[in-house]
Design an enzyme around this catalytic site. Structure first.
Site, PDB file in Angstrom:
ATOM      1  CG  ASP A  19      -1.717  -1.257   1.373  1.00 54.93           C
ATOM      2  OD1 ASP A  19      -2.550  -1.517   0.498  1.00 54.93           O
ATOM      3  OD2 ASP A  19      -1.490  -2.015   2.341  1.00 54.93           O
ATOM      4  CD  GLU A 275      -2.104  -4.057  -6.337  1.00 56.45           C
ATOM      5  OE1 GLU A 275      -1.841  -2.892  -6.697  1.00 56.45           O
ATOM      6  OE2 GLU A 275      -3.258  -4.422  -6.041  1.00 56.45           O
TER       7      GLU A 275
HETATM    8  O1  TRH Z   1       4.267  -6.228   0.687  1.00 57.20           O
HETATM    9  P1  TRH Z   1       3.228  -6.696  -0.247  1.00 57.20           P
HETATM   10  O2  TRH Z   1       2.649  -7.995   0.035  1.00 57.20           O
HETATM   11  O3  TRH Z   1       2.129  -5.621  -0.303  1.00 57.20           O
HETATM   12  C1  TRH Z   1       0.776  -5.636  -0.575  1.00 57.20           C
HETATM   13  C2  TRH Z   1      -0.020  -5.625   0.667  1.00 57.20           C
HETATM   14  O4  TRH Z   1      -0.219  -6.909   1.131  1.00 57.20           O
HETATM   15  C3  TRH Z   1      -1.287  -4.914   0.404  1.00 57.20           C
HETATM   16  O5  TRH Z   1      -2.176  -4.949   1.459  1.00 57.20           O
HETATM   17  C4  TRH Z   1      -1.950  -5.420  -0.822  1.00 57.20           C
HETATM   18  O6  TRH Z   1      -2.936  -4.490  -1.082  1.00 57.20           O
HETATM   19  C5  TRH Z   1      -0.996  -5.463  -1.980  1.00 57.20           C
HETATM   20  O7  TRH Z   1       0.210  -6.152  -1.650  1.00 57.20           O
HETATM   21  C6  TRH Z   1      -1.592  -6.170  -3.154  1.00 57.20           C
HETATM   22  O8  TRH Z   1       3.857  -6.772  -1.737  1.00 57.20           O
HETATM   23  P2  TRH Z   1       4.237  -5.644  -2.804  1.00 57.20           P
HETATM   24  O9  TRH Z   1       2.991  -5.062  -3.393  1.00 57.20           O
HETATM   25  O10 TRH Z   1       5.153  -6.258  -3.725  1.00 57.20           O
HETATM   26  O11 TRH Z   1       4.962  -4.511  -1.993  1.00 57.20           O
HETATM   27  C7  TRH Z   1       6.233  -4.649  -1.459  1.00 57.20           C
HETATM   28  C8  TRH Z   1       6.932  -3.318  -1.412  1.00 57.20           C
HETATM   29  O12 TRH Z   1       8.074  -3.391  -0.577  1.00 57.20           O
HETATM   30  C9  TRH Z   1       7.429  -2.855  -2.775  1.00 57.20           C
HETATM   31  O13 TRH Z   1       7.236  -1.465  -2.922  1.00 57.20           O
HETATM   32  C10 TRH Z   1       8.906  -3.143  -2.731  1.00 57.20           C
HETATM   33  C11 TRH Z   1       9.203  -2.906  -1.298  1.00 57.20           C
HETATM   34  N1  TRH Z   1      10.424  -3.551  -0.775  1.00 57.20           N
HETATM   35  C12 TRH Z   1      11.486  -2.751  -0.389  1.00 57.20           C
HETATM   36  O14 TRH Z   1      11.413  -1.519  -0.527  1.00 57.20           O
HETATM   37  N2  TRH Z   1      12.607  -3.336   0.119  1.00 57.20           N
HETATM   38  C13 TRH Z   1      12.720  -4.685   0.253  1.00 57.20           C
HETATM   39  O15 TRH Z   1      13.771  -5.164   0.711  1.00 57.20           O
HETATM   40  C14 TRH Z   1      11.631  -5.500  -0.155  1.00 57.20           C
HETATM   41  C15 TRH Z   1      11.752  -6.995  -0.028  1.00 57.20           C
HETATM   42  C16 TRH Z   1      10.492  -4.908  -0.659  1.00 57.20           C
END
Ligand code: TRH
Length: 394
Positions: A19, A275
């Site tokens: 999010d 996402e």
């Molecule tokens: O973390 P996610 O599972 O996020 C979400 C939430 O679950 C949310 O509620 C839901 O609405 C959505 O998914 C579909 O996975 P996502 O979307 O890949 O987000 C992860 C974020 O974290 C992304 O912007 C990358 C960041 N990130 C970092 O900045 N550093 C890191 O080391 C890692 C592993 C990720």
């Protein structure tokens, strides 16, 4: 009007990092590429600090990277900007909604930025107005993969940055070293693991340990660490590596979002989720396995199916079968080893497919640009360096 466009973004952190990950990317892009004056209201600064370490969770208002960051409750005291974007249907406080209603739709454009899905119905729902009490419309804006959707977040220079990074032979080594990680063994297959909890990975880890080709597995912080630890019979601390046969396992630190792309670019295969990491793996043009956010009513199965149908529409049958089998196995919790072996055998073709998919996606305008255009804001063409990119209300 002759002032830069003011935008308010609202992010309620439901769980994890996606999010705020999406909100932060959009906020920065509106500020940097379109000259918007952006305020980002967030209800969980601790989670925000994980992806943006400059955030000071105890501080109220702060400005980072040209974006004003405000605690959620501040909407009680402020007037709405020209554009108000609610992310993922988060609910604004009643007082703020009343002020939007009082100012009316000629003064405030109100948008709900929805979740990403490749399903066909998105095209019918994108840009549909939803009438709100007080006679103001809220516009539904859907990201997506095709014409008729709002596109995907992509910074203007993203693909050029990736290309320069890939041309630099030492880029990966430097990136890994800065994270305290050793370079992978020569010719090793490198796999980035950032998925939701998934039991039953022991056979998969064992298969990589027994394979003739070395594999390096970079495990991001999250629930998969416990699965890996259970197989190792030890706790792998952040920054530590260990070797089992042909498999080197490294527990990664959580990196700032700005550096997350480098992890994807460093890997031969990206196992991503949600996402934002899912979209970034596509811009990285890497073979990927997408772990969709599991939903109680199994709605994610439709999403996976819809995405794979689009993603693999022009793929050759070998790529289609290998990617489908691996994706289904990862998402449904089934046996991984046969699918993984077929996926690895088809990797050169999957890689070529990922590249052409990425090029095809890049042909559509990015989400930030489409959002502004949908609001009737004049957006400069991809502006040459030095030109004034300021978006202005019309
Ligand atoms: O973390 P996610 O599972 O996020 C979400 C939430 O679950 C949310 O509620 C839901 O609405 C959505 O998914 C579909 O996975 P996502 O979307 O890949 O987000 C992860 C974020 O974290 C992304 O912007 C990358 C960041 N990130 C970092 O900045 N550093 C890191 O080391 C890692 C592993 C990720």
């Amino acid at each position: 009007m002759n002032h830069p466009l003011n935008c308010d973004l609202f992010c309620h952190v439901v769980d994890n990092f996606g999010d705020i990950g999406v909100a932060w990317r959009l906020a920065r892009q509106l500020a940097h590429e379109h000259g918007c004056v952006v305020r980002l209201f967030v209800d969980d600064l601790n989670t925000f600090a994980a992806i943006c370490p400059q955030i000071q969770p105890r501080m109220g208002q702060q400005t980072i990277d040209s974006v004003s960051i405000l605690p959620w409750s501040r909407q009680q005291q402020l007037d709405p900007a020209d554009v108000v974007v609610e992310l993922f249907g988060c609910h604004l406080l009643p007082g703020f909604v009343e002020r939007i209603q009082r100012l009316g739709s000629r003064r405030v454009r109100w948008v709900n930025l929805e979740h990403l899905s490749a399903e066909a119905w998105v095209e019918g729902a994108h840009l549909r107005p939803s009438p709100q009490p007080g006679g103001i419309d809220k516009l539904f804006f859907f990201p997506g993969f095709g014409a008729g959707t709002g596109g995907l977040l992509r910074e203007r220079d993203l693909l050029a940055r990736r290309a320069s990074w890939e041309r630099l032979p030492s880029a990966r080594r430097i990136a890994l070293r800065s994270l305290g990680l050793p370079p992978p063994p020569e010719h090793a297959l490198t796999v980035l693991l950032f998925s939701y909890a998934r039991a039953g990975v022991a056979g998969w880890l064992q298969a990589m340990a027994s394979a003739s080709r070395p594999t390096t597995l970079w495990i991001c912080p999250g629930p998969m660490r416990a699965e890996v630890d259970a197989w190792l019979h030890m706790q792998l601390g952040t920054g530590q590596s260990t070797v089992r046969g042909s498999l080197t396992l490294c527990a990664l630190p959580f990196v700032a979002q700005e550096r997350f792309d480098e992890l994807l670019w460093s890997a031969d295969v990206c196992i991503v989720r949600g996402e934002d990491s899912f979209v970034r793996a596509q811009w990285a043009a890497r073979p990927m396995v997408w772990h969709a956010y599991p939903q109680q009513d199994q709605a994610h199965l439709e999403k996976i199916d819809a995405f794979l149908r689009r993603y693999l529409r022009d793929a050759d049958p070998r790529v289609r079968d290998a990617v489908t089998a691996m994706s289904e196995a990862w998402n449904d919790g089934g046996e991984l080893v046969p699918s993984w072996q077929a996926f690895c055998a088809a990797l050169p073709d999957i890689r070529a497919h990922a590249r052409s998919w990425c090029e095809g996606l890049a042909a559509q305008p990015d989400l930030a640009r489409q959002l502004l255009q949908a609001l009737g804001v004049a957006v400069a063409q991809d502006a040459p360096a030095g030109s004034d990119p300021r978006a202005q209300p019309v």
